[in-house]
Write a protein that holds these residues in place. Structure first.
Motif, mmCIF file in Angstrom:
data_model
loop_
_atom_site.group_PDB
_atom_site.id
_atom_site.type_symbol
_atom_site.label_atom_id
_atom_site.label_comp_id
_atom_site.label_asym_id
_atom_site.label_seq_id
_atom_site.Cartn_x
_atom_site.Cartn_y
_atom_site.Cartn_z
ATOM 1 N N THR A 82 0.839 -1.189 0.000
ATOM 2 C CA THR A 82 0.000 0.000 0.000
ATOM 3 C C THR A 82 0.879 1.245 0.000
ATOM 4 O O THR A 82 2.101 1.167 0.012
ATOM 5 N N LEU A 100 -3.218 4.637 -0.088
ATOM 6 C CA LEU A 100 -3.347 4.125 -1.445
ATOM 7 C C LEU A 100 -3.214 2.617 -1.381
ATOM 8 O O LEU A 100 -2.165 2.105 -1.009
ATOM 9 N N GLY A 101 -4.270 1.908 -1.714
ATOM 10 C CA GLY A 101 -4.229 0.456 -1.684
ATOM 11 C C GLY A 101 -4.279 -0.111 -3.083
ATOM 12 O O GLY A 101 -4.351 0.634 -4.058
ATOM 13 N N ALA A 103 -5.414 -1.508 -6.589
ATOM 14 C CA ALA A 103 -6.575 -1.192 -7.414
ATOM 15 C C ALA A 103 -7.561 -2.345 -7.362
ATOM 16 O O ALA A 103 -7.191 -3.493 -7.179
ATOM 17 N N GLU A 104 -8.832 -2.030 -7.525
ATOM 18 C CA GLU A 104 -9.869 -3.046 -7.486
ATOM 19 C C GLU A 104 -10.660 -3.011 -8.780
ATOM 20 O O GLU A 104 -10.694 -2.014 -9.488
ATOM 21 N N ARG A 115 -6.342 5.344 -4.666
ATOM 22 C CA ARG A 115 -5.827 4.025 -5.006
ATOM 23 C C ARG A 115 -4.874 4.126 -6.182
ATOM 24 O O ARG A 115 -4.871 5.103 -6.916
ATOM 25 N N TRP A 116 -4.089 3.073 -6.358
ATOM 26 C CA TRP A 116 -3.279 2.986 -7.560
ATOM 27 C C TRP A 116 -4.198 3.137 -8.767
ATOM 28 O O TRP A 116 -5.271 2.555 -8.826
#
Length: 204
Positions: A82, A100-101, A103-104, A115-116
């Motif tokens: 992250t 920032l984790g 991407a989903e 997020r990324w």
């Protein structure tokens, strides 16, 4: 009961009056989490509007963000780990830290948490610093800046916002090689995240 998608929620925030939007309103009101979903959509729209306001009269910034958007659409896999935004000079630092984790896929990609693959605005005081800090064990992160048309590497991953400097674009990249320009790095990067720095007086 199904959750309205991000596009539908954005239309509701803008106040459109198409028949399908009226149906979506009714579904949103009946949904137990409807109030929270609408709050998230309002915040997301405000963030987009802040970024849009920063682009006005600044073609260099518009070009940079367009390149980031094109690159993010080509990203196939999220990097390991992250990413946090730290504010060393801010009071109550723990309360203003964003994460920032990975991407989903699907609706989760529109989460309010940066997020990324996203570009988000951050308002901060002139004279304060912001640090883009990867989590322990994360992939190596290359941070670049774009400021008033100039660009370069930011090895410390920290930027101090000076008077009259905003907007400043910071770009976190994974998978780049030393010595690459930003344009070259975006071709080779596996993932990116962008932060548009605005001073605290910035308004729409």
């Amino acid at each position: 009961m199904s959750r309205p998608d991000a596009e539908t929620l954005d239309a509701l925030v803008l106040g459109t009056d198409a028949p399908e939007d009226r149906e979506a309103w009714e579904a949103l009101v009946r949904n137990p989490g409807g109030a929270e979903m609408f709050r998230e959509a309002v915040t997301r729209r405000r963030r987009r509007d802040l970024v849009a306001s920063a682009l006005l009269g600044r073609p260099w910034l518009a070009r940079a963000i367009a390149r980031l958007s094109a690159m993010s659409r080509q990203t196939k896999a999220a990097p390991t780990g992250t990413f946090s935004l730290l504010f060393p000079d801010a009071e109550l630092d723990a309360l203003v830290t964003a994460t920032l984790g990975p991407a989903e896929e699907g609706p989760g990609a529109e989460s309010l948490a940066p997020r990324w693959g996203q570009v988000v605005p951050v308002r901060m005081r002139v004279g304060d610093r912001i640090t883009l800090e990867p989590s322990p064990g994360a992939d190596p992160v290359d941070v670049r800046y774009v400021c008033q048309g100039a660009e370069g590497a930011l090895p410390t991953r920290t930027w101090k916002l000076e008077a009259g400097e905003a907007p400043v674009l910071l770009v976190a990249l994974v998978g780049t090689a030393p010595g690459e320009t930003l344009a070259e790095a975006l071709v080779h990067a596996k993932a990116m995240a962008g932060v548009v720095l605005l001073d605290e007086s910035w308004s729409l």
